[in-house]
Write an enzyme that holds these catalytic residues in place. Structure first.
Site, PDB file in Angstrom:
ATOM      1  N   CYS A 151       0.811  -1.237   0.000  1.00 49.44           N
ATOM      2  CA  CYS A 151       0.000   0.000   0.000  1.00 49.44           C
ATOM      3  C   CYS A 151       0.832   1.269   0.000  1.00 49.44           C
ATOM      4  O   CYS A 151       0.310   2.341  -0.288  1.00 49.44           O
ATOM      5  CB  CYS A 151      -0.912   0.015   1.218  1.00 49.44           C
ATOM      6  SG  CYS A 151      -2.244  -1.154   1.019  1.00 49.44           S
TER       7      CYS A 151
HETATM    8  N1  CO8 Z   1     -20.790  -9.521   4.732  1.00 44.87           N
HETATM    9  C1  CO8 Z   1     -21.397  -9.731   5.925  1.00 44.87           C
HETATM   10  N2  CO8 Z   1     -20.735  -9.941   7.070  1.00 44.87           N
HETATM   11  C2  CO8 Z   1     -19.386  -9.949   7.003  1.00 44.87           C
HETATM   12  C3  CO8 Z   1     -18.689  -9.742   5.812  1.00 44.87           C
HETATM   13  C4  CO8 Z   1     -19.446  -9.535   4.641  1.00 44.87           C
HETATM   14  N3  CO8 Z   1     -18.871  -9.347   3.453  1.00 44.87           N
HETATM   15  N4  CO8 Z   1     -17.359  -9.777   6.072  1.00 44.87           N
HETATM   16  C5  CO8 Z   1     -17.231 -10.010   7.368  1.00 44.87           C
HETATM   17  N5  CO8 Z   1     -18.446 -10.117   7.945  1.00 44.87           N
HETATM   18  C6  CO8 Z   1     -18.747 -10.423   9.328  1.00 44.87           C
HETATM   19  C7  CO8 Z   1     -17.557 -11.056  10.028  1.00 44.87           C
HETATM   20  O1  CO8 Z   1     -17.451 -12.424   9.737  1.00 44.87           O
HETATM   21  C8  CO8 Z   1     -17.881 -10.768  11.480  1.00 44.87           C
HETATM   22  O2  CO8 Z   1     -18.825 -11.691  11.946  1.00 44.87           O
HETATM   23  P1  CO8 Z   1     -18.739 -12.235  13.471  1.00 44.87           P
HETATM   24  O3  CO8 Z   1     -18.868 -10.993  14.325  1.00 44.87           O
HETATM   25  O4  CO8 Z   1     -19.886 -13.166  13.535  1.00 44.87           O
HETATM   26  O5  CO8 Z   1     -17.379 -12.871  13.574  1.00 44.87           O
HETATM   27  C9  CO8 Z   1     -18.546  -9.404  11.404  1.00 44.87           C
HETATM   28  O6  CO8 Z   1     -19.013  -9.257  10.062  1.00 44.87           O
HETATM   29  C10 CO8 Z   1     -17.585  -8.284  11.692  1.00 44.87           C
HETATM   30  O7  CO8 Z   1     -16.354  -8.563  10.995  1.00 44.87           O
HETATM   31  P2  CO8 Z   1     -15.071  -7.738  11.163  1.00 44.87           P
HETATM   32  O8  CO8 Z   1     -14.843  -7.507  12.639  1.00 44.87           O
HETATM   33  O9  CO8 Z   1     -13.965  -8.334  10.362  1.00 44.87           O
HETATM   34  O10 CO8 Z   1     -15.567  -6.388  10.476  1.00 44.87           O
HETATM   35  P3  CO8 Z   1     -14.906  -5.010  10.510  1.00 44.87           P
HETATM   36  O11 CO8 Z   1     -15.910  -4.047  11.025  1.00 44.87           O
HETATM   37  O12 CO8 Z   1     -13.553  -5.030  11.127  1.00 44.87           O
HETATM   38  O13 CO8 Z   1     -14.693  -4.705   8.957  1.00 44.87           O
HETATM   39  C11 CO8 Z   1     -12.853  -4.698   7.415  1.00 44.87           C
HETATM   40  C12 CO8 Z   1     -13.855  -5.536   8.168  1.00 44.87           C
HETATM   41  C13 CO8 Z   1     -13.627  -3.803   6.465  1.00 44.87           C
HETATM   42  C14 CO8 Z   1     -11.947  -5.613   6.616  1.00 44.87           C
HETATM   43  C15 CO8 Z   1     -12.048  -3.838   8.402  1.00 44.87           C
HETATM   44  O14 CO8 Z   1     -11.561  -4.608   9.456  1.00 44.87           O
HETATM   45  C16 CO8 Z   1     -10.878  -3.132   7.760  1.00 44.87           C
HETATM   46  O15 CO8 Z   1     -10.999  -2.449   6.759  1.00 44.87           O
HETATM   47  N6  CO8 Z   1      -9.726  -3.216   8.398  1.00 44.87           N
HETATM   48  C17 CO8 Z   1      -8.543  -2.538   7.882  1.00 44.87           C
HETATM   49  C18 CO8 Z   1      -7.976  -3.378   6.854  1.00 44.87           C
HETATM   50  C19 CO8 Z   1      -6.995  -2.677   6.006  1.00 44.87           C
HETATM   51  O16 CO8 Z   1      -6.857  -1.481   5.890  1.00 44.87           O
HETATM   52  N7  CO8 Z   1      -6.275  -3.480   5.336  1.00 44.87           N
HETATM   53  C20 CO8 Z   1      -5.347  -2.986   4.404  1.00 44.87           C
HETATM   54  C21 CO8 Z   1      -5.310  -4.000   3.392  1.00 44.87           C
HETATM   55  S1  CO8 Z   1      -4.789  -3.355   1.932  1.00 44.87           S
HETATM   56  C22 CO8 Z   1      -3.113  -3.350   1.842  1.00 44.87           C
HETATM   57  O17 CO8 Z   1      -2.431  -3.275   2.775  1.00 44.87           O
HETATM   58  C23 CO8 Z   1      -2.539  -3.500   0.469  1.00 44.87           C
HETATM   59  C24 CO8 Z   1      -2.247  -4.907   0.220  1.00 44.87           C
HETATM   60  C25 CO8 Z   1      -1.852  -5.073  -1.187  1.00 44.87           C
HETATM   61  C26 CO8 Z   1      -2.988  -5.039  -2.165  1.00 44.87           C
HETATM   62  C27 CO8 Z   1      -3.702  -6.334  -2.253  1.00 44.87           C
HETATM   63  C28 CO8 Z   1      -4.516  -6.429  -3.527  1.00 44.87           C
HETATM   64  C29 CO8 Z   1      -5.283  -7.729  -3.649  1.00 44.87           C
END
Ligand code: CO8
Length: 374
Positions: free
Chosen positions: A157
């Protein structure tokens, strides 16, 4: 006195195709339902984990993403494929990433009022390159007819900001006269569209920037780079294990573990305070308070991360004009996110206005630049 180093033009290329949350979720849910039916007895015996359903409302609330651009749409929504179907190009054709890089590069050169003759370094910097060698940057250099040298850089990133740092240093040192930094972020081939937690996060795009000396810059919108700051801290929470050693490991290079995967919650909790501390320290270097920054071009991974980071810095919610969000239509485009925000939201700034460009993500890696409108 050493002349100042400036960003004199930016470019953006976006694919013609896009996929809304609703389209993506409909396809994923049909896939998951089919998977669960086909594996019913194994799921009942506890041998296979059932696939949970996704939701468009969850995606928008948890991330701020409503839609994403995709290089090739065909195949992604096909529940028997769940990945884009990208035609294999022959070795004498331009590669996919070089082609999208060139679109963005031409746009940036035009904005900077420059021709390929004004450039002597090309850096292609992004989260993945589609091959190891020859470098994509050299392919782009050749196609644009640029003299000098070119190289690829991978910093997930922070690839775009870290490449801008290198460009800044080369211009300041006098080892280059004009640097083209290009970020062809072709993310969709690495997305596990069968995984509910990550199928919605990324989109494809390419961005570019021209960095040169203030002495040669003559474009309409010129930003002086006042300083750069970078930090990395090792973390396993965002990983892609895909690599050339997979061939010798006797594993499928495209198995789930080899695609993008993350511990999203942990990333959120750990990266936000790191980014706040990093940005505060960077601004302090110039005795600048957060209120003196007119524009925040922050990394575009998650709207809630950006809100939290800017609230901590400003002790209030910034307006969308102050801290633009582009991830609603672009999604997370790896290193290109903050550059898209800059590209779309810099022309209204006035001479002397200060802005902060900052990426944060896998590595972990954080890269920032304090810049001033000329
Ligand atoms: N639909 C419905 N429910 C879902 C979904 C979905 N699609 N996805 C997850 N849930 C559920 C989970 O399973 C969980 O259920 P339970 O409570 O029963 O376990 C519940 O929803 C809550 O899940 P989370 O706690 O995971 O949800 P968050 O509120 O944390 O949101 C995010 C998830 C959006 C992923 C969030 O945590 C986030 O954005 N975190 C930061 C991540 C980030 O910035 N990462 C950077 C990655 S990018 C990067 O670094 C570049 C990499 C290189 C590029 C790669 C290209 C491929």
């Amino acid at each position: 006195m050493t002349p100042s180093v400036v960003i004199s033009g930016t470019g953006l290329w976006k694919p013609a195709h896009s996929i809304s949350n609703e389209e993506l979720v409909e396809a994923y849910n049909a896939y998951a339902t089919q998977f669960n039916q086909q594996n019913l007895s194994a799921i009942e015996q506890g041998e296979v984990t059932s696939k949970p359903l996704s939701s468009a409302e969850f995606i928008e609330k948890a991330s701020g993403i409503k839609s994403r651009h995709v290089y090739v749409k065909e195949g992604i929504l096909d529940i028997n494929r769940m990945r884009p179907k990208i035609r294999l190009r022959s070795e004498d054709e331009l590669s996919d990433q070089a082609e999208i890089a060139i679109h963005a590069a031409k746009d940036a050169l035009k904005a900077a009022n420059k021709t390929p003759d004004d450039i002597d370094v090309v850096i292609v910097s992004c989260a993945y390159t589609q091959r190891s060698y020859p470098a994509l940057a050299i392919e782009v250099q050749g196609a644009l007819g640029i003299q000098g040298f070119a190289f690829d850089m991978l910093v997930a990133c922070s690839a775009a900001t870290f490449a801008l740092h290198r460009a800044y240093e080369m211009i300041a040192a006098g080892t280059a006269k004009g640097v083209l930094v290009i970020n062809p972020e072709l993310t969709t081939p690495q997305i596990n569209f069968c995984d509910r937690d990550s199928h919605f996060i990324f989109g494809d795009v390419a961005t570019a920037m021209v960095v040169e000396s203030a002495d040669t810059a003559d474009s309409e919108h010129v930003f002086e780079i006042l300083s750069t700051k970078a930090v990395t801290q090792y973390s396993n929470n965002i990983r892609s294990n895909f690599g050339y050693v997979s061939h010798a490991n006797d594993v499928d290079p495209f198995a789930a573990d080899n695609l993008f995967h993350q511990e999203g919650r942990k990333v959120f909790k750990e990266v936000c305070p790191m980014a706040v501390a990093h940005i505060s320290e960077h601004l302090q270097r110039h005795q600048l308070g957060a209120e003196e920054v007119s524009r925040w071009w922050l990394h575009q991974a998650n709207i809630n991360m950006n809100t939290l980071i800017s609230r901590k810095l400003l002790a209030r919610q910034p307006t969308l004009e102050e801290a633009p969000i582009v991830l609603d239509t672009f999604a997370n485009t790896a290193s290109a996110g903050s550059i898209i925000a800059f590209h779309l939201h810099h022309k209204d700034l006035h001479s002397g206005d200060i802005g902060l460009l900052c990426s944060f993500g896998a590595g972990y890696s954080i890269g920032s630049l304090v810049i001033k409108k000329q």
